[in-house]
Design an enzyme around this catalytic site. Structure first.
Site, mmCIF file in Angstrom:
data_model
loop_
_atom_site.group_PDB
_atom_site.id
_atom_site.type_symbol
_atom_site.label_atom_id
_atom_site.label_comp_id
_atom_site.label_asym_id
_atom_site.label_seq_id
_atom_site.Cartn_x
_atom_site.Cartn_y
_atom_site.Cartn_z
ATOM 1 N N ARG A 92 16.943 37.278 32.031
ATOM 2 C CA ARG A 92 17.549 37.311 33.379
ATOM 3 C C ARG A 92 18.483 36.133 33.624
ATOM 4 N NH1 ARG A 92 12.167 38.695 35.246
ATOM 5 N NH2 ARG A 92 11.967 40.952 35.411
ATOM 6 N N LYS A 142 33.894 37.049 35.132
ATOM 7 C CA LYS A 142 33.721 38.497 34.937
ATOM 8 C C LYS A 142 33.282 38.747 33.504
ATOM 9 C CE LYS A 142 36.851 40.834 38.145
ATOM 10 N NZ LYS A 142 37.993 41.763 38.192
ATOM 11 N N GLU A 190 49.957 36.941 30.238
ATOM 12 C CA GLU A 190 49.072 36.527 31.338
ATOM 13 C C GLU A 190 49.458 35.147 31.865
ATOM 14 O OE1 GLU A 190 46.728 38.454 32.740
ATOM 15 O OE2 GLU A 190 46.114 39.926 31.232
ATOM 16 N N LYS A 199 44.123 30.568 38.054
ATOM 17 C CA LYS A 199 43.041 31.539 38.128
ATOM 18 C C LYS A 199 41.842 30.952 38.859
ATOM 19 C CE LYS A 199 40.443 35.100 35.947
ATOM 20 N NZ LYS A 199 40.320 36.044 34.841
ATOM 21 N N GLU A 225 35.777 39.413 43.959
ATOM 22 C CA GLU A 225 36.862 40.375 44.116
ATOM 23 C C GLU A 225 36.675 41.314 45.297
ATOM 24 O OE1 GLU A 225 38.040 42.343 40.532
ATOM 25 O OE2 GLU A 225 39.847 43.123 41.453
ATOM 26 N N ARG A 272 41.285 38.119 44.976
ATOM 27 C CA ARG A 272 41.202 38.123 43.518
ATOM 28 C C ARG A 272 41.976 39.291 42.906
ATOM 29 N NH1 ARG A 272 36.087 36.399 39.784
ATOM 30 N NH2 ARG A 272 37.013 36.929 37.801
ATOM 31 N N ASN A 289 45.419 41.236 39.305
ATOM 32 C CA ASN A 289 45.704 42.525 38.675
ATOM 33 C C ASN A 289 47.186 42.862 38.664
ATOM 34 O OD1 ASN A 289 42.994 43.073 38.121
ATOM 35 N ND2 ASN A 289 42.674 43.732 40.230
ATOM 36 N N HIS A 315 48.538 45.153 36.120
ATOM 37 C CA HIS A 315 47.400 45.763 35.433
ATOM 38 C C HIS A 315 47.213 47.239 35.756
ATOM 39 C CE1 HIS A 315 46.566 41.713 34.216
ATOM 40 N NE2 HIS A 315 45.452 42.062 33.597
ATOM 41 N N HIS A 329 47.009 49.335 32.617
ATOM 42 C CA HIS A 329 45.804 50.087 32.221
ATOM 43 C C HIS A 329 46.139 51.552 31.949
ATOM 44 C CE1 HIS A 329 42.752 47.058 34.078
ATOM 45 N NE2 HIS A 329 43.003 46.781 32.815
ATOM 46 N N HIS A 378 46.446 44.744 25.178
ATOM 47 C CA HIS A 378 46.327 44.560 26.629
ATOM 48 C C HIS A 378 47.483 43.750 27.206
ATOM 49 C CE1 HIS A 378 44.500 43.997 30.538
ATOM 50 N NE2 HIS A 378 44.602 42.681 30.401
#
Lengths: 371, 371
Positions: B124, B146, B188, B229, B239, B243, B247, B250, B254, B269
Site C-alpha cells: 500500500r 502520475k 515536451e 511542470k 488534474e 493541470r 495536455n 496531446h 493521442h 509520443h
C-alpha cells in the site's frame, strides 16, 4: 425496530459518514444521489449477494436517478487477486464511468477490499461507496480505507489507502448471514471493547443476544464499533502508529489462518481473531502484564457466543508450534526484523509492544499447542 | 560542462526535489541514502537501460550503503500493462522490501509509470525515487506523480497519483539516446514555452543546438521544463483544473498515436505531441484566437529541430478525418460528453477551452487530412 445512526469519520478533506440502520439499501439511491451527485455507478458484488439483494439496490438507485452497471465476481477469497482486479477494473472502464462517477462495493470484506482497490486505480481514482453486507465488513473492513488484494507473498500485500465517500451499513441484511459468519464478525465487535473500551466489553457481555437477534442493540454495537475504528483511523490513517492496535488478536490469528491454508471450512478470519485475542490475553498474563481473571473473562465471553477460543478448537491437524512461529515472523507487521505484538494490561487496556522476545512467544505456543 | 540545479516540487508533505545535472547516477547512492535513509531498494529498469547504466547505478548505491535488487522488464510500451505490473509488484515483495524501503524507476516514461504504480500499491505504498533516463521522462513523466498502465480501453486509464521522494535527472545519460528519441523529448520542452513561457520559447529558438549537443543549455532547458511542470502540478495535483494545460498538443497527438496503433516505427509520443501542438495552434488561428504568424513560428521551430509537424509527415496510410475525430471523442479528457481542448491566444498564451464544437474540429481535420 432499529434506529438509524450516523458515525462521522474525520479525515480532513477525505471525511465521510457511515450510516447505520435498517432499510438502508432501500434508501441507497436517495442517499448516494443527495450526497455525491453521481449519475452513474458500477456495483461490484459477488454472486451470492447479488442473488439476495442486487435487485433491491438497483431499484433504489434507479429511483434516485442513478444508472447502475453490475460487475459480478465469484464469491470467496480467491477473487482477491490480480486476475479479478484486472477484470473488475476493465468492467468499470467498459461501463464508461467518468471520474466523478462511483464504484459501489456491495458485499463482504473481499468485495470491499477488491472493489475499493479497483476504484482507487481506475482512472487514477473514481468515487467510491461501501455498502457492506457482512457484520465483519460493517464493523471493520469497510471503515478506514484499507483496500487490496492477496499475492503469493501474503494477504493484503498489494493495495491502496482509499477512503469511501459514504458507507451504508444496512442492519437488516445481516439476517441473511449464517450464524457462523455472524459470530465471526462479532469477534471484531468484541475486539473494540478489548482494545480500549472496557465499558463496551462489559455491555457486550450483558447484551450480546440482542445483537445476534437484531434488536436496537445491533445498531448500537455496530455504531460503537465503527466509531472506535474511526477514532483510531483518524489518529493514524496510514498505520504508522496507533492503528496497529486494530491488529489485536491478528498476529496469532493470521498464523492460524496460514496454518489452515485459509480453508474456510476449518477457520474463517473472525474465528482466527477470536482465538488470537484469547491467546494475546493469555500471553499477556504470561508476560506478567495482565491478570488471569481478565484473560478468563475474554475466553468465557467469546466461548459463550459460540466462537472458538483455543488452537485445539480448530478441526483437523495443524503444523507444530515452531511452524506457527515461522508464520508469525513472516507477518507483514514486522519492522526491520523486530517482533511487534498487540498485548494488553487487562480488558480495554491494549498497547503496542515492540521487541517482544520471539523465544517467549515460541515457548508459549509450544505449551498451548503441544505436539 | 553542465552545472547542477535543484528544482523543488512544492506539494505540502509530499514535496520533493528534482536534481538536474551531469554525473548524478554516480552520486545516486549518496543522495538517496542522505535524503531518504533507505537501506534497501529495488531498481525497476528495462533491458536496454540495464545494459548501458545498471552497473554504475548499483555500484553507486552500494557505495552509499544501499543494497539493491534489479527488477528487469522488456523494453517498450507493452510492459505497461497488468501482466508486467503483477510481475514487478511480486518482485518487489520477493525482495522483502519493507515500507520504508524504496522502489527506483530507472528508465524512460514506461518504466517511470510502471514502477511508480507498482511502488504505490506494493505494501500500500513504498518509498519511490525516479531516475529518468530519457529526455521525455526527465522533463515530463517523472515530474508530477502520475503513474499507471494501459488497458484495452485506453492508455493510462489505470494508475495512481503517487509522488516520488526524489528525482535524479542525469543529463549525461541523454547522450546515449538516439537523435529521434531526443527530439521527441524536446517536443515536451518546447511545450512549456508554448503553454505560458513565451520568453523560454524564444530562448529555445536561439539556443536549441546547445540542448541537443549537451552544453549548459541542456541543464537549463530541463530545469525550466521541470519548474514549469512543478508549478502547474503544485496548483492542481489531481488534474481537476489547470493541470490540463499540460495536455497542449496531446488531444490531437493521442488521436494520431491511436491511428498509428502506437507503432513507434511510425510515430512516437513526442512526435505526436509536436504535430498536435502545431495543429492546436493552427486550429486556434481558425477559431480567430491566435495569429497565423504565431502558428507559423511554432511550426518552423519544431521543423527546424527535425520533428514532424503535419499529419502528412507520418509515414504510411492513416484512417480518414472522421476516424481521427472518433478517437478524439473517446479520449479520456472528456467530461460529461463535452469536448475540452487546450487552445491558445498566441505563443505562451494557452488556455483550457471547454465546449469546443466537434463540428469545427472535424472540418479542420478534413482540411488538414484530406482523403
Amino acid at each position: 425496530m432499529s434506529e438509524q445512526t450516523t458515525v462521522p469519520v474525520k479525515l480532513g478533506d477525505r471525511s465521510y459518514d457511515i450510516l447505520i440502520g435498517a432499510g438502508l439499501i432501500e434508501r441507497a439511491g436517495q442517499e448516494i444521489a443527495g450526497r455525491t451527485g453521481a449519475g452513474r455507478v458500477a456495483i461490484v458484488t459477488d454472486e451470492n449477494v447479488a442473488a439476495l439483494h442486487l435487485q433491491r439496490l438497483a431499484d433504489s438507485l434507479k429511483a434516485g436517478g442513478i444508472e447502475s452497471t453490475p460487475v459480478l465476481v465469484a464469491p470467496g477469497e480467491k477473487s482477491k487477486g490480480f486476475a479479478t482486479l484486472e477484470t473488475v477494473t476493465n468492467a468499470i472502464l467498459a461501463a464508461r464511468l467518468e471520474r466523478g462517477d462511483i464504484v459501489i462495493a456491495f458485499g463482504g470484506g473481499v468485495i470491499g477490499d477488491l472493489a475499493g482497490f479497483a476504484a482507487s486505480i481506475a482512472r487514477r481514482g473514481m468515487g467510491f461507496v461501501q455498502i457492506p453486507t457482512s457484520l465483519l465488513a460493517q464493523v471493520d473492513s469497510s471503515v478506514g480505507g484499507k483496500t487490496g488484494i492477496n499475492t503469493a507473498h501474503g494477504k493484503n500485500l498489494v493495495g491502496a489507502f482509499y477512503q469511501p465517500q459514504l458507507v451504508l451499513a444496512d442492519t437488516d441484511v445481516l439476517d441473511t448471514l449464517s450464524p457462523r459468519e455472524f459470530r465471526a464478525g462479532y469477534a471484531e465487535v468484541a475486539k473494540y471493547g478489548l482494545i480500549d473500551r472496557p465499558d463496551f466489553f462489559a455491555w457486550l457481555e450483558t447484551n450480546w443476544q440482542g445483537i445476534f437477534t437484531g434488536g436496537p442493540e445491533r445498531t448500537r454495537a455496530i455504531a460503537v464499533s465503527c466509531q472506535s475504528k474511526a477514532d483510531v483511523v483518524a489518529r493514524d490513517e496510514r498505520e504508522t502508529g496507533d492503528r496497529a492496535l486494530l491488529n489485536l488478536g491478528h498476529t496469532f490469528g493470521h498464523a492460524l489462518e496460514t496454518a489452515t491454508h485459509y480453508d474456510s471450512a476449518r477457520l474463517v478470519h473472525g474465528e482466527g481473531v477470536a482465538i488470537g485475542m484469547v491467546l494475546a490475553h493469555q500471553f499477556s498474563v504470561r508476560m506478567n502484564l495482565a491478570s488471569a481473571d481478565d484473560a478468563a473473562r475474554v475466553e468465557a465471553h467469546l466461548r459463550q457466543v459460540g466462537l472458538p477460543v483455543s488452537i485445539g478448537d480448530i478441526p483437523g491437524a495443524l503444523p507444530p508450534a515452531e511452524a506457527l512461529m515461522e508464520y508469525i515472523a513472516q507477518d507483514k507487521k514486522v519492522t526491520r526484523g523486530a517482533l511487534t505484538f498487540i498485548l494488553t494490561r487487562g480488558i480495554g487496556r491494549s498497547f503496542i509492544a515492540r521487541d517482544v522476545p520471539p523465544s517467549a512467544v515460541l515457548s508459549f505456543l509450544q505449551e498451548k499447542h503441544p505436539k
